[in-house]
Each structure stands twice: as C-alpha cells, then as structure tokens.
Design an enzyme around this catalytic site. Structure first.
Site: not given
Length: 253
Positions: A138, A151
C-alpha cells in the site's frame, strides 16, 4: 508477462482482486480466485466462464495448507500468485481503545497469510520454468495512516519482506514484484468506494495492467498517484506528507 499463465489471486471476490482477475482472465490466462464467501466466488466464476473459484480463509493456517495441496494436485502448472487478500480496519489506542483483536486479525490476514501461503506454494512455483510472486502492499507502507496503525504496519512489513524475498530468489526462475496501491474506490473501508480522494478503480486497474503486461514487469508496480507517498522519504518530505495525510483523515478524532 508471458501468455497463458496459471494465476492464483487471493481475496478476489470484489474490489482490486476481482478487477484484476477479470482483466487477466480476458487476456486468456487461467485464473483461480479465492475468498471466504462461497456465494461471491460462485457469482464471480459464473460471470467469467472458465475462471475457477476456491473457498479459502487466508487467516487459517490449516486452510492454507489444504489449498496448497489442492493446487499441487489439480493445478500443477500454477506459475503466479498474487497476494491480494487483506483487511483494513480503523483502531484507537489510548483511553478509548478499540480491542486488541483488530490488531491481531490484521496481522494474521495481511502479513502471516501471504508469508504462510508463499511457504506452502514454494515447491510448486520452483518446479515451473518461470514463476512470479506479486505481493500487495500500500502507499501507507511508506507513510502510515494513524487511523489504521496496524494495517499500515503490516503493509510496511510486506514491503520489507518482498524486498528480502526478491533477493533470496534472484537466482531462481521466480520473479518477485510488489503492487502498492494508493487509496482506491473499493469497499476495503467504509466510504472508500465513493470517496473523491480515492482513485477510481477502473483507472487504477488500467495503469496496473499496463505494467503487469510489460516486458519485463517492474519490481514495484506503482501507479502515478501513489508516487506522492512512495517517494516522500526520498524527497525529504516524509514528516510533511504524514502531517498532511493524517490531518485530512479525522473520522476517529
């Protein structure tokens, strides 16, 4: 990417995973998708005749081991795995903390899942003349979102792990790539699908497919929009970028 590959995409019943599966299937590749919900798998394979759906929970070590056995038996020509399965949940630390279970679930799914599955599939991938592993990190691997600390941490870990794996496999027939999306309009988190700050899914997939079908496929598959985060530290603006990113995300304040 060479034609007619057999490709496994985890967590591909919606969003980025399903969109990539659809595009790769349309190019003639043999695509196998996994997910926890059988109804969504059935809907995806019905919409794409010839696509294969295998129900699997990437957070369950026994399910991963069973999946590897099935793939070795029924798909011995598997030559690419795309580790797309993941979850993104907001957390609060401090006086009004959310439960530790969110952190543990995120680590199990986003980090241990790809690591376990790669270990399980390594004999199969090494048996191919050429194979590929694609991890999904990400933009938040490079500049964390404070609202989703675990996350962001798992994606930073995936980035690091991918670099090390690429080095270890450099003299084999397995290439290792990292796809690092920006915020994309999917249902990964509530509000993302309609957020004007997220990249439209179709535009994202167009850019990614151009890189996946290039020769050679780049080690880091980065759409233009994620460069702001990816290059923040190299361009000596990490602190500024962190401040800007998190000032614009106030849902947990």
């Amino acid at each position: 990417m060479t034609p007619n590959k057999k490709i496994l995409i985890t967590g591909a019943t919606s969003g980025i995973g399903l969109a990539l599966a659809s595009r790769l299937h349309a190019l003639g590749h043999g695509v196998i998708i996994t997910g926890r919900r059988k109804a969504l798998l059935d809907a995806a394979t019905k919409a794409h005749p010839g696509m294969i759906g295998l129900q699997n929970d990437i957070s369950d070590p026994a399910a991963i081991a069973a999946l590897a056995v099935t793939l070795a038996k029924d798909h011995p020509d598997l030559s690419m795995v795309l580790h797309n399965a993941g979850i993104m949940k907001p957390e609060r630390l401090g006086a009004d903390a959310t439960g530790l279970s969110i952190s543990e679930e995120t680590i199990t799914t986003n980090l241990l899942g790809p690591i376990r599955l790669t270990h399980a599939l390594m004999p199969l991938l090494l048996a191919q003349p050429k194979a590929a592993i694609v991890t999904v990190s990400s933009g938040l691997a490079f500049v964390p979102l404070a609202a989703t600390p675990t996350y962001s941490a798992t994606k930073a870990a995936i980035h690091s792990w991918t670099q090390a794996l690429r080095w270890q496999l450099r003299d084999t027939g397995i290439s290792v790539h990292e796809l690092a999306p920006p915020a994309v309009q999917t249902d990964l988190m509530p509000g993302h699908a309609t957020s004007p700050h997220a990249m439209p899914l179709g535009d994202f997939i167009d850019e990614v497919m151009a890189m996946l079908t290039a020769d050679p496929v780049p080690e880091e598959i980065l759409v233009e929009r994620v460069g702001f985060l990816r290059r923040a530290e190299a361009e000596d603006r990490h602190a500024q970028t962190f401040q800007s990113l998190n000032a614009n995300y106030r849902s947990l304040d």
